[in-house]
Enzyme design. Structure first.
Site, PDB file in Angstrom:
ATOM      1  N   PRO A  14      53.289  32.164  35.804  1.00 56.70           N
ATOM      2  CA  PRO A  14      52.679  31.496  36.945  1.00 56.70           C
ATOM      3  C   PRO A  14      52.376  32.413  38.119  1.00 56.70           C
ATOM      4  O   PRO A  14      53.232  33.169  38.565  1.00 56.70           O
ATOM      5  CB  PRO A  14      53.735  30.455  37.352  1.00 56.70           C
ATOM      6  CG  PRO A  14      54.995  30.851  36.665  1.00 56.70           C
ATOM      7  CD  PRO A  14      54.755  32.075  35.876  1.00 56.70           C
ATOM      8  N   GLU A  15      51.160  32.306  38.599  1.00 53.05           N
ATOM      9  CA  GLU A  15      50.801  32.914  39.873  1.00 53.05           C
ATOM     10  C   GLU A  15      50.662  31.795  40.890  1.00 53.05           C
ATOM     11  O   GLU A  15      51.015  30.650  40.598  1.00 53.05           O
ATOM     12  CB  GLU A  15      49.494  33.704  39.725  1.00 53.05           C
ATOM     13  CG  GLU A  15      49.594  34.803  38.663  1.00 53.05           C
ATOM     14  CD  GLU A  15      48.358  35.671  38.580  1.00 53.05           C
ATOM     15  OE1 GLU A  15      47.664  35.823  39.606  1.00 53.05           O
ATOM     16  OE2 GLU A  15      48.075  36.195  37.497  1.00 53.05           O
TER      17      GLU A  15
END
Length: 277
Positions: A2-3
DNA sequence: ACGAGAACCTGTTTGC
DNA sequence: TGCAAACAGGTTCTCG
């Protein structure tokens, strides 16, 4: 995985599902995540009600009714999975922590690589917390523009790719969206960070905001169905211009041999050598 | 002081 | 087919 956009999407999903719910039980199956889960976390969580869920950089913040804040980071492989009486899910390997809420709703932290973490802070100490103290500005915050970005990059001799991955410069960008934003701005990932200023920095700030905003929109629209289908939060399909597209034609020019992959600071970068200078 | 590289882990994909 | 190497969206420490 996840960013910023994925973490934002997860935080919104948690907010919708958990706001106002009381946390009845906290079970920790293993303490050795990226850093040890603090002892006593169970006592700080159980019995508390969730007031809101928000995000800072790639951290999920669960604000509790006594001023406490549960901090969660998903690392590379972390996922948050719901299970409830209507949609029960079997326990899986790497379910490291289980949060039990009213109504039989369970939220499980699953993280094979254990690069994620759980921590705790209080509302009043949040900004000064060790994890947050050194973070740069939020790229979607109101003050983030070309001028601010120029100042952050000034004098840096590292390639712009590496500078944008540094959470002290800008908080929340990761390997995918850095490649995408540099493509959008037409800036070579190899360009020295300190040379990104003026109009070029303005273009980059805009491209960063644009790429993140569009990814959040895509996540938001796919989140509802995805959660209903599988109970998982945090993974959804994107279409990227350059990331993972080595050898494919640049969407903007039909140059040969197309999108290039290079390694910078040990991580893949994808770009179009013709379009990005 | 700064920047590059390694290290932390496990699972999946790629290549011989 | 089988096995080993390479690779994966993050962060932080060490070394030069």
């Amino acid at each position: 995985m996840p960013e910023l956009p994925e973490v934002e999407t997860v935080a919104r999903g948690l907010q919708a599902r958990l706001q106002g719910k009381r946390l009845l039980s906290f079970t920790l199956n293993r303490r050795d995540l990226r850093k040890p889960v603090p002892p006593g976390l169970k006592n700080k969580l159980e019995g508390r009600r969730v007031e809101a869920v928000s995000r800072r950089a790639k951290y999920i913040l669960v604000h509790l009714d006594d001023g406490g804040v549960l901090i969660a980071h998903l690392g590379m492989s972390g996922r948050l999975v719901f299970s409830d009486p209507q949609h029960p899910r079997p326990a899986e390997p790497h379910d490291h922590a289980v949060f039990g809420f009213e109504g039989g709703v369970e939220l499980r932290l699953n993280d094979a690589r254990r690069f994620g973490l759980l921590d705790y802070a209080t509302e009043s100490n949040l900004a000064a917390h060790k994890l947050f103290r050194h973070l740069g500005p939020e790229p979607l915050g109101p003050e983030f523009d070309g001028d601010l970005l120029s100042k952050l990059l000034k004098g840096k001799k590292t390639p712009i790719k590496a500078a944008l991955l540094d959470q002290r410069v800008v908080a929340g960008l990761g390997n995918i969206y850095v490649s995408e934003a540099l493509y959008g701005a037409g800036i070579s990932p190899r360009r020295l960070a300190g040379t990104v200023k003026g109009e070029r920095a303005g273009r980059l700030a805009s491209a960063i905001r644009d790429v993140l905003t569009r990814a959040i929109s895509a996540g938001g629209s796919s989140l509802r169905d995805y959660v209903q289908a599988s109970g998982e939060l945090g993974y959804f399909q994107h279409h990227w211009a350059v990331y993972g597209k080595e050898g494919e034609p640049c969407p903007d020019c039909d140059c040969r041999p197309g999108i290039k992959r290079i390694v910078q600071a040990g991580r893949s970068t994808f770009y179009c050598a013709k379009r990005q200078r």
